[in-house]
Each structure stands twice: as structure tokens, then as C-alpha cells.
Motif scaffolding. Structure first.
Motif, PDB file in Angstrom:
ATOM      1  N   GLU A  29      20.868   5.619  22.490  1.00 25.72           N
ATOM      2  CA  GLU A  29      20.988   4.254  23.020  1.00 25.72           C
ATOM      3  C   GLU A  29      20.647   3.232  21.934  1.00 25.72           C
ATOM      4  O   GLU A  29      21.364   2.248  21.731  1.00 25.72           O
ATOM      5  CB  GLU A  29      20.039   4.108  24.216  1.00 25.72           C
ATOM      6  CG  GLU A  29      20.174   2.811  24.962  1.00 25.72           C
ATOM      7  CD  GLU A  29      21.526   2.710  25.644  1.00 25.72           C
ATOM      8  OE1 GLU A  29      22.128   1.636  25.558  1.00 25.72           O
ATOM      9  OE2 GLU A  29      21.975   3.712  26.251  1.00 25.72           O
ATOM     10  N   ALA A  30      19.566   3.502  21.201  1.00 26.09           N
ATOM     11  CA  ALA A  30      19.135   2.560  20.165  1.00 26.09           C
ATOM     12  C   ALA A  30      20.158   2.484  19.037  1.00 26.09           C
ATOM     13  O   ALA A  30      20.294   1.441  18.384  1.00 26.09           O
ATOM     14  CB  ALA A  30      17.777   2.978  19.614  1.00 26.09           C
ATOM     15  N   LEU A  31      20.873   3.579  18.800  1.00 26.31           N
ATOM     16  CA  LEU A  31      21.820   3.624  17.684  1.00 26.31           C
ATOM     17  C   LEU A  31      23.259   3.401  18.137  1.00 26.31           C
ATOM     18  O   LEU A  31      24.196   3.620  17.372  1.00 26.31           O
ATOM     19  CB  LEU A  31      21.700   4.970  16.963  1.00 26.31           C
ATOM     20  CG  LEU A  31      20.346   5.238  16.293  1.00 26.31           C
ATOM     21  CD1 LEU A  31      20.242   6.679  15.836  1.00 26.31           C
ATOM     22  CD2 LEU A  31      20.153   4.293  15.114  1.00 26.31           C
ATOM     23  N   ARG A  32      23.417   2.962  19.365  1.00 20.89           N
ATOM     24  CA  ARG A  32      24.757   2.743  19.904  1.00 20.89           C
ATOM     25  C   ARG A  32      25.569   1.863  18.953  1.00 20.89           C
ATOM     26  O   ARG A  32      25.084   0.828  18.482  1.00 20.89           O
ATOM     27  CB  ARG A  32      24.642   2.063  21.266  1.00 20.89           C
ATOM     28  CG  ARG A  32      25.975   1.769  21.928  1.00 20.89           C
ATOM     29  CD  ARG A  32      25.780   0.811  23.088  1.00 20.89           C
ATOM     30  NE  ARG A  32      25.065   1.429  24.207  1.00 20.89           N
ATOM     31  CZ  ARG A  32      25.667   2.144  25.148  1.00 20.89           C
ATOM     32  NH1 ARG A  32      26.958   2.332  25.115  1.00 20.89           N
ATOM     33  NH2 ARG A  32      24.955   2.665  26.124  1.00 20.89           N
ATOM     34  N   GLY A  33      26.781   2.306  18.664  1.00 21.25           N
ATOM     35  CA  GLY A  33      27.661   1.514  17.816  1.00 21.25           C
ATOM     36  C   GLY A  33      27.428   1.715  16.326  1.00 21.25           C
ATOM     37  O   GLY A  33      28.143   1.150  15.510  1.00 21.25           O
ATOM     38  N   ARG A  34      26.419   2.548  15.968  1.00 23.99           N
ATOM     39  CA  ARG A  34      26.124   2.736  14.541  1.00 23.99           C
ATOM     40  C   ARG A  34      26.630   4.092  14.045  1.00 23.99           C
ATOM     41  O   ARG A  34      26.381   4.466  12.906  1.00 23.99           O
ATOM     42  CB  ARG A  34      24.620   2.617  14.305  1.00 23.99           C
ATOM     43  CG  ARG A  34      23.984   1.389  14.989  1.00 23.99           C
ATOM     44  CD  ARG A  34      23.609   0.291  14.041  1.00 23.99           C
ATOM     45  NE  ARG A  34      22.630   0.720  13.079  1.00 23.99           N
ATOM     46  CZ  ARG A  34      21.293   0.610  13.220  1.00 23.99           C
ATOM     47  NH1 ARG A  34      20.795   0.091  14.312  1.00 23.99           N
ATOM     48  NH2 ARG A  34      20.483   0.996  12.273  1.00 23.99           N
ATOM     49  N   HIS A  35      27.289   4.869  14.909  1.00 20.33           N
ATOM     50  CA  HIS A  35      27.883   6.149  14.525  1.00 20.33           C
ATOM     51  C   HIS A  35      26.883   7.069  13.853  1.00 20.33           C
ATOM     52  O   HIS A  35      27.143   7.582  12.763  1.00 20.33           O
ATOM     53  CB  HIS A  35      29.078   5.935  13.607  1.00 20.33           C
ATOM     54  CG  HIS A  35      29.979   4.846  14.077  1.00 20.33           C
ATOM     55  ND1 HIS A  35      29.949   3.590  13.539  1.00 20.33           N
ATOM     56  CD2 HIS A  35      30.904   4.793  15.040  1.00 20.33           C
ATOM     57  CE1 HIS A  35      30.823   2.823  14.146  1.00 20.33           C
ATOM     58  NE2 HIS A  35      31.420   3.530  15.073  1.00 20.33           N
ATOM     59  N   PRO A  36      25.725   7.310  14.469  1.00 20.33           N
ATOM     60  CA  PRO A  36      24.713   8.139  13.822  1.00 20.33           C
ATOM     61  C   PRO A  36      25.145   9.596  13.695  1.00 20.33           C
ATOM     62  O   PRO A  36      25.832  10.134  14.568  1.00 20.33           O
ATOM     63  CB  PRO A  36      23.519   8.029  14.776  1.00 20.33           C
ATOM     64  CG  PRO A  36      24.139   7.756  16.114  1.00 20.33           C
ATOM     65  CD  PRO A  36      25.321   6.879  15.819  1.00 20.33           C
ATOM     66  N   ALA A  37      24.744  10.202  12.590  1.00 19.61           N
ATOM     67  CA  ALA A  37      24.868  11.650  12.440  1.00 19.61           C
ATOM     68  C   ALA A  37      23.659  12.295  13.114  1.00 19.61           C
ATOM     69  O   ALA A  37      22.679  11.620  13.458  1.00 19.61           O
ATOM     70  CB  ALA A  37      24.927  12.028  10.977  1.00 19.61           C
ATOM     71  N   ARG A  79      30.296  15.654   8.527  1.00 21.56           N
ATOM     72  CA  ARG A  79      29.278  15.861   9.541  1.00 21.56           C
ATOM     73  C   ARG A  79      29.698  15.153  10.812  1.00 21.56           C
ATOM     74  O   ARG A  79      30.479  14.198  10.772  1.00 21.56           O
ATOM     75  CB  ARG A  79      27.911  15.376   9.066  1.00 21.56           C
ATOM     76  CG  ARG A  79      27.994  14.067   8.418  1.00 21.56           C
ATOM     77  CD  ARG A  79      26.808  13.711   7.557  1.00 21.56           C
ATOM     78  NE  ARG A  79      26.989  12.299   7.285  1.00 21.56           N
ATOM     79  CZ  ARG A  79      26.024  11.410   7.195  1.00 21.56           C
ATOM     80  NH1 ARG A  79      24.776  11.791   7.286  1.00 21.56           N
ATOM     81  NH2 ARG A  79      26.284  10.157   7.003  1.00 21.56           N
ATOM     82  N   ALA A  80      29.181  15.628  11.919  1.00 20.19           N
ATOM     83  CA  ALA A  80      29.559  15.036  13.193  1.00 20.19           C
ATOM     84  C   ALA A  80      28.788  13.744  13.417  1.00 20.19           C
ATOM     85  O   ALA A  80      27.632  13.631  13.024  1.00 20.19           O
ATOM     86  CB  ALA A  80      29.288  16.028  14.318  1.00 20.19           C
ATOM     87  N   ARG A  81      29.424  12.777  14.007  1.00 21.36           N
ATOM     88  CA  ARG A  81      28.778  11.526  14.397  1.00 21.36           C
ATOM     89  C   ARG A  81      28.819  11.451  15.911  1.00 21.36           C
ATOM     90  O   ARG A  81      29.735  12.003  16.535  1.00 21.36           O
ATOM     91  CB  ARG A  81      29.538  10.323  13.833  1.00 21.36           C
ATOM     92  CG  ARG A  81      29.910  10.448  12.395  1.00 21.36           C
ATOM     93  CD  ARG A  81      28.712  10.475  11.496  1.00 21.36           C
ATOM     94  NE  ARG A  81      29.100  10.119  10.145  1.00 21.36           N
ATOM     95  CZ  ARG A  81      29.106   8.861   9.705  1.00 21.36           C
ATOM     96  NH1 ARG A  81      28.734   7.865  10.495  1.00 21.36           N
ATOM     97  NH2 ARG A  81      29.469   8.592   8.465  1.00 21.36           N
TER      98      ARG A  81
END
Lengths: 147, 147
Positions: A29-37, A79-81
Motif C-alpha cells: 500500500e505504501a509503495l503503490r504506484g512505485r513498482h517495487p521489486a 526481477r518481478a515488480r
DNA sequence: GTAGGTGCAAAATTTTTGCATGTTA
DNA sequence: TAACATGCAAAAATTTTGCACCTAC
């Protein structure tokens, strides 16, 4: 805090609600829109719970994708995002610096003409446009990059 | 044998024409349309030249992508797939068995409306549709597969 | 209490890199 | 022969797996 719905879904599906699962949901949720790995998600989870293992994060991410709460993306860097509850959208990836931007282009690609579908039941689409971001594009007009 | 053009391009670009480069080109040609991973290409190359190393194949594949002779695909299974001289097209991937089919759907996705482009110069697009192939779809109405 | 979940460590995969050796032009 | 390319082995990076222990229900 939208992760409440996902927690309810865990409970209803017979899965247990563990601190690790809650933490992964909150990190997504916190990283929404940032395409985290996965490693980004793990790092954020560990700020609160330092002993969480990569294996656990990977297991939970797979669960969430299976449950349809999250989607895995392939943006071309091996790597997967991950994206939680995304509005369907495409991605712009800079092939020079790796920068990724959302592209809110409404294409319903799941409506493939029957003639071309080869019998597949299409449930999702991933659209990645590759090119140069403004910063990497700028120097290029006068000088072709060496690579 | 279309790899002749690529060999000429190697020569013109100042690269040397080595047996390894020729073998990778021929393997890509032979596997055209089959979305080979690097390991598939290596295996085919080694049928003729058993001592070729993975590093060499990876180096040559990167060169070919940089030269625009081949493209790398991400089909969601964690390894890169390669296509030589492809006609632009999308892919159908079965999420159950991993089967991949070409989808000859002519979408010119590089023409993104300026409003949405965020200043990117878009040079290529990758479209992957995910779903179920006919075989994996069939049993699904009455029985959810275990995997 | 029990089914299910987690941490740890090791393994499996894929891809990259350093360097001595070999080869093309 | 001089620059470039390759093989080998080791390293890196990401993801998966086996198993003993732990915990949510």
C-alpha cells in the motif's frame, strides 16, 4: 489504509492473518504506484519487523497475486515488480536509465478478436512501452550514444 | 537463411565474424517463432560447437538486441526470451501451463497520445496477454485445477 | 491442539564479470 | 600483430525449497 479489505479476504479464504501478511499488505500500500521489486517490499517490511525472511515475502506475494489482490509485472530488468489493487494501465520504461512511469491509457486488450485468440481465454494484459525518458532523450539529437 | 544480412551487419559495424556469432544467428533463425530462452539457444549452438559458453551466448544476444537484429521478451517466467527480426506482434501466455502463442494483432502502440506520454520517446512496445489456453481452460468449468 | 505459517539456510536459476588465452582481420 | 572475442570459473542476483519450530485460530 485499503489493506483492510485484503485482510478480510485472507480471513474468509481460510488463510491465517499473520503479522507478516499484514506487513506485506501495508508495504504494498505504501509503495503503490512505485513498482517495487520484492527486495523493496522486504526492506520496508523489515523496518518494522527485522526478522521477516525473503522466503516469506515471496510466498505472500504469490498468494496475493493468486488471490487477485496484486499483480506481478515484468518491466524487463529480470526481477518481478508488484502492484497492489492496480487500476489497469500500461507502463513507460526508459531503456537508458530504467525509469518507469505509469501510462493511464485505457486499452481493453482483453477483447481480442475471436479470429486471433487461438482459443485462449484472456484475463489480463500487460503493456510495456519502451523508449527514452525526457532526461535520457535530450542529449541524443546531436550525438548518437556510443552503446 | 536470413542470418546472412545480420552477418553483413556484423562486418560493417566493425565487429568480427566469429563461428560463435554465426552459430547464434543460425540458432535464432532455426528457433524463430518459438520464443527461445538463452538456454535453448545455447543448447542448439552446442549441438554443433559443444565448447561455446553461456557467457558468449549472452554477450552475442545483447549485441544483437542493441543492433536491432533481435528483441528480448519478458513473458513472465523470470528468464529472457529472444526473437530474431520479428514482425511486431503481441503474445498470448497461458498462466497455467506456460504455453506461448503469437498474436498477430496490429496495434501501433508507439503512437501514444502526447498528453499521456510524459515526454518519453517511445520506440517499442511489448504486449502480453495472459489467460488460459484451450487445453487448460477446458477442465476449468467443473473442476478447479490443483496447481 | 492442530493445521498452517515462518525463519533459516541451502539450493536452483539465470545472468554477469574478470582474466588468461585464442582468433579475426 | 593488435584489437577484439571467447572459455572458464567464480560471482551476483533473484527466487524456491526443505525442514524444524512457532502461532493463529
Amino acid at each position: 489504509m485499503n489493506s483492510a479489505a485484503a485482510i478480510r479476504r485472507y480471513r474468509r479464504s481460510g488463510h491465517k492473518v499473520t503479522p507478516q501478511r499484514v506487513a506485506v499488505l501495508r508495504a504494498l500500500e505504501a509503495l503503490r504506484g512505485r513498482h517495487p521489486a520484492a527486495s523493496d517490499i522486504l526492506a520496508l517490511v523489515r523496518r518494522e519487523q527485522p526478522r521477516v525472511s525473503p522466503a516469506t515475502v515471496y510466498r505472500i506475494l504469490h498468494e496475493l497475486c493468486d488471490m487477485g489482490q496484486a499483480v506481478a509485472l515484468d518491466l524487463g530488468d529480470g526481477r518481478a515488480r508488484f502492484d497492489i489493487n492496480p487500476v489497469p494501465h500500461a507502463h513507460l520504461v526508459c531503456e537508458a536509465c530504467g525509469r518507469v512511469e505509469d501510462l493511464l491509457w485505457s486499452l481493453d486488450l482483453t477483447r481480442v478478436p475471436d479470429r486471433l485468440r487461438k482459443g485462449f481465454l484472456v484475463t489480463g494484459a500487460q503493456v510495456t512501452l519502451v523508449g527514452r525518458c525526457p532526461a535520457c532523450h535530450r542529449g541524443e539529437v546531436t550525438a548518437i550514444p556510443s552503446g
